[in-house]
Design an enzyme around this catalytic site. Sequence first.
Site, mmCIF file in Angstrom:
data_model
loop_
_atom_site.group_PDB
_atom_site.id
_atom_site.type_symbol
_atom_site.label_atom_id
_atom_site.label_comp_id
_atom_site.label_asym_id
_atom_site.label_seq_id
_atom_site.Cartn_x
_atom_site.Cartn_y
_atom_site.Cartn_z
ATOM 1 C CB SER A 1 39.592 47.047 24.981
ATOM 2 O OG SER A 1 40.716 47.502 25.701
ATOM 3 C CB CYS B 1 47.390 50.389 20.243
ATOM 4 S SG CYS B 1 47.171 48.686 19.783
ATOM 5 C CB CYS C 1 40.313 47.937 15.649
ATOM 6 S SG CYS C 1 40.608 48.959 17.092
ATOM 7 C CD GLU D 1 41.290 57.984 12.805
ATOM 8 O OE1 GLU D 1 41.890 58.573 11.903
ATOM 9 O OE2 GLU D 1 41.803 57.714 13.899
ATOM 10 C CB CYS E 1 38.263 58.811 24.656
ATOM 11 S SG CYS E 1 38.276 57.677 26.062
ATOM 12 C CB CYS F 1 45.473 57.270 24.564
ATOM 13 S SG CYS F 1 44.234 56.787 23.350
ATOM 14 C CG ASN G 1 51.921 52.283 18.573
ATOM 15 O OD1 ASN G 1 52.888 51.763 18.037
ATOM 16 N ND2 ASN G 1 50.832 51.600 18.892
ATOM 17 C CB SER H 1 43.651 49.666 28.961
ATOM 18 O OG SER H 1 43.114 49.287 27.718
ATOM 19 C CB CYS I 1 44.898 57.397 28.879
ATOM 20 S SG CYS I 1 43.605 56.430 29.712
HETATM 21 N N1 SAH Z 1 39.226 52.931 26.022
HETATM 22 C C1 SAH Z 1 39.394 51.507 25.864
HETATM 23 C C2 SAH Z 1 39.397 51.078 24.406
HETATM 24 C C3 SAH Z 1 40.600 51.568 23.629
HETATM 25 S S1 SAH Z 1 41.643 50.205 23.349
HETATM 26 C C4 SAH Z 1 40.641 51.056 26.574
HETATM 27 O O1 SAH Z 1 41.423 51.897 26.986
HETATM 28 O O2 SAH Z 1 40.824 49.869 26.765
HETATM 29 C C5 SAH Z 1 43.114 50.966 22.848
HETATM 30 C C6 SAH Z 1 44.293 50.322 23.539
HETATM 31 O O3 SAH Z 1 45.488 51.004 23.107
HETATM 32 C C7 SAH Z 1 44.217 50.511 25.022
HETATM 33 O O4 SAH Z 1 44.760 49.407 25.656
HETATM 34 C C8 SAH Z 1 45.102 51.713 25.228
HETATM 35 O O5 SAH Z 1 45.574 51.816 26.524
HETATM 36 C C9 SAH Z 1 46.196 51.439 24.237
HETATM 37 N N2 SAH Z 1 46.956 52.629 23.886
HETATM 38 C C10 SAH Z 1 46.590 53.915 24.023
HETATM 39 N N3 SAH Z 1 47.558 54.745 23.603
HETATM 40 C C11 SAH Z 1 48.554 53.945 23.191
HETATM 41 C C12 SAH Z 1 49.832 54.210 22.625
HETATM 42 N N4 SAH Z 1 50.242 55.447 22.403
HETATM 43 N N5 SAH Z 1 50.606 53.157 22.304
HETATM 44 C C13 SAH Z 1 50.169 51.896 22.507
HETATM 45 N N6 SAH Z 1 48.974 51.583 23.029
HETATM 46 C C14 SAH Z 1 48.188 52.611 23.370
#
Ligand code: SAH
Length: 350
Positions: free
Chosen positions: A188, A332, A101, A88, A108, A115, A289, A211, A112
Site C-alpha cells: 500500500s 488502520c 499487516c 507494530e 512515517c 493517521c 478511525n 491510499s 497525513c
Molecule cells: N503509508 C502507506 C501504508 C499504510 S496503509 C499508505 O498510506 O498506503 C494504512 C492505511 O490506513 C492507508 O490507506 C491510510 O491512509 C489509512 N489510514 C490512515 N489513517 C487512518 C484512519 N485514521 N482511519 C482509517 N484509515 C486510515
Amino acid sequence: MSPTLYTPDRDELATVLAGEPRYRLDQLWEGLYTQLAAPADISNIPKQLRERLATHLPTSLTSVVRRENDNGDTVKYLWELHDGSRIETVLMVYPDRVTVCVSSQAGCAMACGFCATGQAGFTRQLTVGEIVEQVVMAARDARAMHRRLANVVFMGMGEPMANEGAVWGSVERLHGALGLSARHITISTVGLIPGIRTLTQRPLPVNLAVSLHAANDELRDELVPINKRYPIDDLMRACDDYLEAKGRRLSFEWAMIDGVNDRERDAAELATLCRRLRLAAHVNLIPLNPTPGYPTVGSSKARVAQFHTWLTDLGVNATVRRNRGTDIDAACGQLAAGQPVTLRRKPARD
Ligand code: SAH
C-alpha cells in the site's frame, strides 16, 4: 547496521555457515522458514552452532506488548528494535484466511493528518530482516492456532515505497522462503511515483493499493500532503503502467471522513477517476478511525453505506473494509508504537 537473523538470503547465509557441512544450510533454512522455529529450537543443528548464530545473527524484535482483542482474532504486537525504536504488527484471523499487516518504517514521514503514524513523524527505515521477522512471528502464532498465514499487507507503520529496496527484499523472502504467493502480498502506498515505477520493474506481480482518499488535487493536497509533489494525474499514469505490466487489479483506499470526502460529488469524482484506468480498480472504503491529532470524525455507518451505493450505481467495484482492532488501537491509521491513541480510555502502558 549489523545483520540480524532474517536479514541474509540463502547465499549470504551460506557464507555465514562457511566451514560447516553443506546440509547445515538446508537445515537452518528449513528450520527458520518452514518450521518457523526459533534458532534455539532447531534441534538438528548442533548447540554450538546455534549459539554462534545467536551471537552473529541475533533476532531484531523484542516484544514490548502483545494485545489481543476479545476473541483473539486480532493480535497487535508492539516491538522494540535494537536501537530502541518501536514498531507494530497486526495479525488478523478470518474464517477463510489469515493476514498480517506489517510495518515498513519506524514512524512515517508522509504526515497525513488523519493517521496516527503520520502524526508521530519518522524515525528510520526498517531492514529486510526486521520486516521478514514480523511476518515470521505472526506466522508462528497463526500456526499455534492451527492456521496458515498466507496473506501479507504492507499497511502497518510507514510508507513502503519510501523504503522500496528493503520492502522488495522482504517480498522476495516471503515468496521464496515462506512460500507466499505474490497475489497474496499487497503493498500500500500513499502514491510515491518513483517507488511505484521501481516496483513496476520488479519481477513478481504483487498487488498495489493506493491510499487515495480524495479524487481532486485540491482536497488531496490537504489530506495527503505528498500529493503536492505527485499529483493525481501523474499518479494515475504510474498506476496504470503498473497494472499494464502486471495484469493485476488496483485497489484504492478511501478513509471516509465526515463531511470531507463522503459527499455525492466525491463519489462521482472517484468514479470518473476509476474509469480512466485501463484495467479495473477496486475501492476499499474504510470508515475513519479516531486518532488524537485529527479533529474530524469518521462518516456514519449510514453514510458509508450510501457512499457505497453511489459508487456501485456508477459502476465502481467497491467494498467496505471490515474494521478490525479498533478496541486495541490496531486498526488502520491507529498504529503509533506505544503512544496512546484511544481517546475514550487510557491503554495499559508498560
Ligand atoms: N503509508 C502507506 C501504508 C499504510 S496503509 C499508505 O498510506 O498506503 C494504512 C492505511 O490506513 C492507508 O490507506 C491510510 O491512509 C489509512 N489510514 C490512515 N489513517 C487512518 C484512519 N485514521 N482511519 C482509517 N484509515 C486510515
